[in-house]
Scaffold this motif. Structure first.
Motif, mmCIF file in Angstrom:
data_model
loop_
_atom_site.group_PDB
_atom_site.id
_atom_site.type_symbol
_atom_site.label_atom_id
_atom_site.label_comp_id
_atom_site.label_asym_id
_atom_site.label_seq_id
_atom_site.Cartn_x
_atom_site.Cartn_y
_atom_site.Cartn_z
ATOM 1 N N LYS A 2 0.722 -1.159 -0.265
ATOM 2 C CA LYS A 2 0.011 0.028 0.005
ATOM 3 C C LYS A 2 0.396 1.660 0.603
ATOM 4 C CE LYS A 2 -3.707 2.238 2.829
ATOM 5 N NZ LYS A 2 -4.463 2.437 3.925
ATOM 6 N N ARG A 3 0.523 1.980 -1.039
ATOM 7 C CA ARG A 3 1.652 3.265 -1.039
ATOM 8 C C ARG A 3 0.900 4.293 0.345
ATOM 9 N NH1 ARG A 3 1.172 8.675 -3.672
ATOM 10 N NH2 ARG A 3 3.765 8.843 -4.395
ATOM 11 N N ALA A 4 2.088 4.039 1.161
ATOM 12 C CA ALA A 4 1.618 5.418 3.153
ATOM 13 C C ALA A 4 3.073 5.158 3.245
ATOM 14 C CB ALA A 4 1.094 3.957 3.797
ATOM 15 N N PHE A 5 2.755 6.311 4.431
ATOM 16 C CA PHE A 5 4.231 6.904 5.433
ATOM 17 C C PHE A 5 4.576 5.793 5.882
ATOM 18 C CE2 PHE A 5 2.977 11.360 5.525
ATOM 19 C CZ PHE A 5 3.129 11.500 4.591
ATOM 20 N N ASP A 15 6.818 4.457 9.171
ATOM 21 C CA ASP A 15 7.565 4.905 10.535
ATOM 22 C C ASP A 15 8.512 4.489 11.114
ATOM 23 O OD1 ASP A 15 6.271 2.331 11.679
ATOM 24 O OD2 ASP A 15 5.027 3.538 12.494
ATOM 25 N N GLU A 57 7.646 0.545 11.361
ATOM 26 C CA GLU A 57 6.976 -0.698 10.108
ATOM 27 C C GLU A 57 8.572 -0.991 9.166
ATOM 28 O OE1 GLU A 57 4.613 -0.529 6.537
ATOM 29 O OE2 GLU A 57 4.479 1.271 7.632
ATOM 30 N N ASN A 61 7.340 4.010 -4.110
ATOM 31 C CA ASN A 61 5.800 3.666 -3.652
ATOM 32 C C ASN A 61 6.072 4.069 -1.785
ATOM 33 O OD1 ASN A 61 4.329 3.872 -4.344
ATOM 34 N ND2 ASN A 61 2.848 1.982 -3.646
ATOM 35 N N ARG A 62 7.221 3.410 -1.474
ATOM 36 C CA ARG A 62 7.058 4.456 0.461
ATOM 37 C C ARG A 62 7.707 5.628 0.527
ATOM 38 N NH1 ARG A 62 5.282 -0.518 2.719
ATOM 39 N NH2 ARG A 62 3.589 -1.707 1.867
ATOM 40 N N SER A 63 6.938 6.468 1.654
ATOM 41 C CA SER A 63 7.351 7.001 1.688
ATOM 42 C C SER A 63 7.753 7.029 2.860
ATOM 43 C CB SER A 63 5.910 8.504 1.772
ATOM 44 O OG SER A 63 6.665 9.895 1.968
#
Length: 575
Positions: free
Chosen positions: A179-182, A184, A187, A209-211
């Motif tokens: 999933k494309r998401a921030f 932390d 994670e 695709n990961r922030s």
């Protein structure tokens, strides 16, 4: 003899030094028949220096009338691959000119050639009315001959260093599919655990695709440091999306510091809105790279200053083979800077500088610099503002690029003059050209005869002809369709959508391609074909409807043009 029992051919049976590969390849035509139920014979005629690849005795020839020639068994296909391999590795006049393929390269080419020709011939066989496979087999042999000649003339490939991991270990570590998401810190620790396993063999990472925020970046950086000497490919595209600029730049610096000194072959930092600040945030990484083979800087806000930073930081591009700058704000000034990078990239094979706002001045600079890259195989300059002068400058360089297989020159404002200069250069130089794209260049019927001559000249190699969104009308399309009536053994796609074509042009074009073995799609959407014309075309493709592209944008009431012109087109169709 059992169906799959075919005697092996001994390489010693071939008098290699006397064999002419050109003669051998062209010998494989309609009269050469692959064994079906009898022994195959390979021999060399010393007088004619020709290799007869497939030979049948008179008994076998008589038996052809009572047996099916297609499809060949898997065993016979494998024998065919082995024989192609032998032919490709025999010293000849051409091998002295282009270089002799290694056994490994020849085996790879032989498998590719056999698979491609089998697919084409099998599609033809399924459409044969007689069903005995005779014409399918002839196509199989003839197209194989063509592709063998291409392989010989390409010569040996530049050797690459390849690290092969044990089969039970992964090579690529990829977290981009989630999933494309921030991300932390917690994670990041969980996601990156496999990279910390003792003895792992990962050679490529993909964090796209990961922030990453600051805390997650610290975790990642500490992990990456432990992989020095192991990683050779790094994909950090789109890895700070949605972060404030200050945070994003700091994350880039952390990754850059962690990867400094890694001996990378592949680096992708696309989709990060870098600009000059972002490029310089990667300064430690970029300045330590002298062996890059692939560099991707797509959608990075590469302006003139950012381009200068790239050129300044990377110490060497002598080994660079792929360079992509798609969708940047490069403009003429940035293109001039990039041209300096091209001059230092002598073995470049794939260059993309599409959608970069480059005008005539920058187009000329890029064109002249590309003359250094004589091994270029793929060139994509679409969606810029080159104009006629830059198109003519590019044509002079194209005449030097004899290895081109794909060229994309759509939406460059080339008009007839620039387009014709380019196709004339390609006609004489690009003997292996598979894809040509000239969409949206204001090409009219006046240039059609020049386009047709080029198409016929490259009929043995062309796979896709893409000429959408021009102004060819019926007159121009009929001229091109007449050229397409020739044999095109590899052609799979023709796109003449949005060209103001009416009923006459659509019918002739459809008739020209419908029977071609291996052909997949004709796109004539967005034209002015009458309802009757649409029915005519559908009738032509009634046995292969999937080959006709959609017609949902067709406009039967389309823009009017001179009735006399339309009458002339109807007359031309009847001739």
């Amino acid at each position: 003899m059992d169906e799959d029992e075919v005697p092996e051919m001994n390489r010693d049976d071939v008098d290699a030094p006397k064999m002419d590969v050109d003669d051998a390849a062209t010998e494989m035509h309609d009269d050469d028949v692959f064994e079906t139920d009898t022994r195959s014979e390979t021999k060399v005629d010393d007088g004619n220096r020709q290799l007869q690849i497939f030979h049948m005795d008179s008994t076998a020839q008589n038996r052809l009338h009572s047996i099916k020639l297609w499809p060949p068994s898997q065993g016979r296909r494998q024998i065919f691959v082995e024989r192609i391999t032998i032919i490709l590795t025999i010293p000849s006049i051409l091998s002295r000119m282009y270089g002799l393929l290694s056994k490994e390269e020849a085996q790879e080419d032989a498998k590719r050639i056999e698979a491609a020709t089998f697919e084409t011939a099998n599609q033809h066989f399924e459409k044969e009315s007689d069903g005995d496979g005779g014409s399918a087999f002839q196509l199989y042999a003839k197209q194989s001959s063509t592709l063998m000649m291409e392989a010989v003339k390409r010569g040996p490939r530049v050797k690459q260093e390849i690290t092969i991991a044990p089969e039970n270990k992964k090579v690529v570590f990829d977290i981009s599919k989630g999933k494309r998401a921030f991300i932390d810190a917690d994670e990041a620790k969980d996601l990156l655990k496999p990279l910390q396993e003792p003895g792992n063999k990962y050679t490529k990472i993909c964090f796209s695709n990961r922030s990453f925020g600051l805390d997650a970046a610290r975790i990642a950086a500490s992990v990456l440091v432990s992989l020095k000497g192991q990683l050779t490919e790094v994909d950090l595209s789109d890895f700070v999306a949605g972060r404030p600029e200050d945070e994003a730049l700091e994350v880039m610096k952390m990754f850059s510091a962690a990867l400094e000194g890694f001996d990378l072959r592949y680096l992708d930092i696309s989709d990060n809105a870098l600009g000059e600040k972002g490029v310089r945030a990667f300064s430690e990484l970029l300045s330590s790279q002298s062996n890059l083979e692939e560099l991707y800087l797509k959608n990075d806000g590469i302006s003139e200053e950012a381009a200068k930073a790239v050129v300044e930081l990377i110490p060497s591009t002598q080994k660079l083979k792929i360079l992509h700058f798609h969708n940047n704000m490069t403009d003429d000034e940035g293109a001039i800077v990039i041209s300096e990078l091209l001059k230092k990239s002598p073995i470049l094979e794939d260059f993309r500088c599409s959608s970069t706002w480059v005008g005539s001045e920058g187009g000329i600079a890029l064109s002249e610099a590309l003359a250094t890259c004589t091994g270029l195989m793929k060139l994509d300059l679409r969606d810029n503002m080159f104009g006629v002068k830059a198109g003519i400058a590019l044509s002079k360089t194209v005449s030097l690029l004899t290895n081109l297989t794909e060229i994309y020159l759509g939406y460059l404002k080339l008009e007839n003059e620039g387009s014709l200069a380019l196709v004339n250069a390609l006609k004489d130089s690009a003997k292996f050209l598979e894809v040509v794209e000239l969409a949206g260049n204001y090409i009219t019927a006046e240039a059609a005869s020049g386009l047709a001559e080029f198409i016929v000249a490259r009929k043995e190699s062309l796979v896709k002809i893409l000429l959408s969104r021009n102004e060819l009308k019926d007159e121009g399309v009929i001229t091109i369709a007449k050229a397409l009536e020739e044999d095109f053994p590899r052609l799979t796609e023709v796109d003449l959508s949005f060209n103001m074509i009416r009923r006459a042009g659509a019918k002739v074009l459809a008739q020209a391609v419908v029977g071609k073995p291996g052909f997949k799609v004709l796109n004539i959407n967005g034209n002015y074909i009458s309802d009757e014309g649409v029915e005519d075309v559908k009738e032509i493709f009634k046995n292969s409807p999937d080959m006709l592209g959609p017609l949902d944008d067709n406009d039967p009431e389309g823009e009017e043009y001179d009735d006399e012109d339309e009458d002339a087109d109807e007359d031309k169709q009847e001739e």
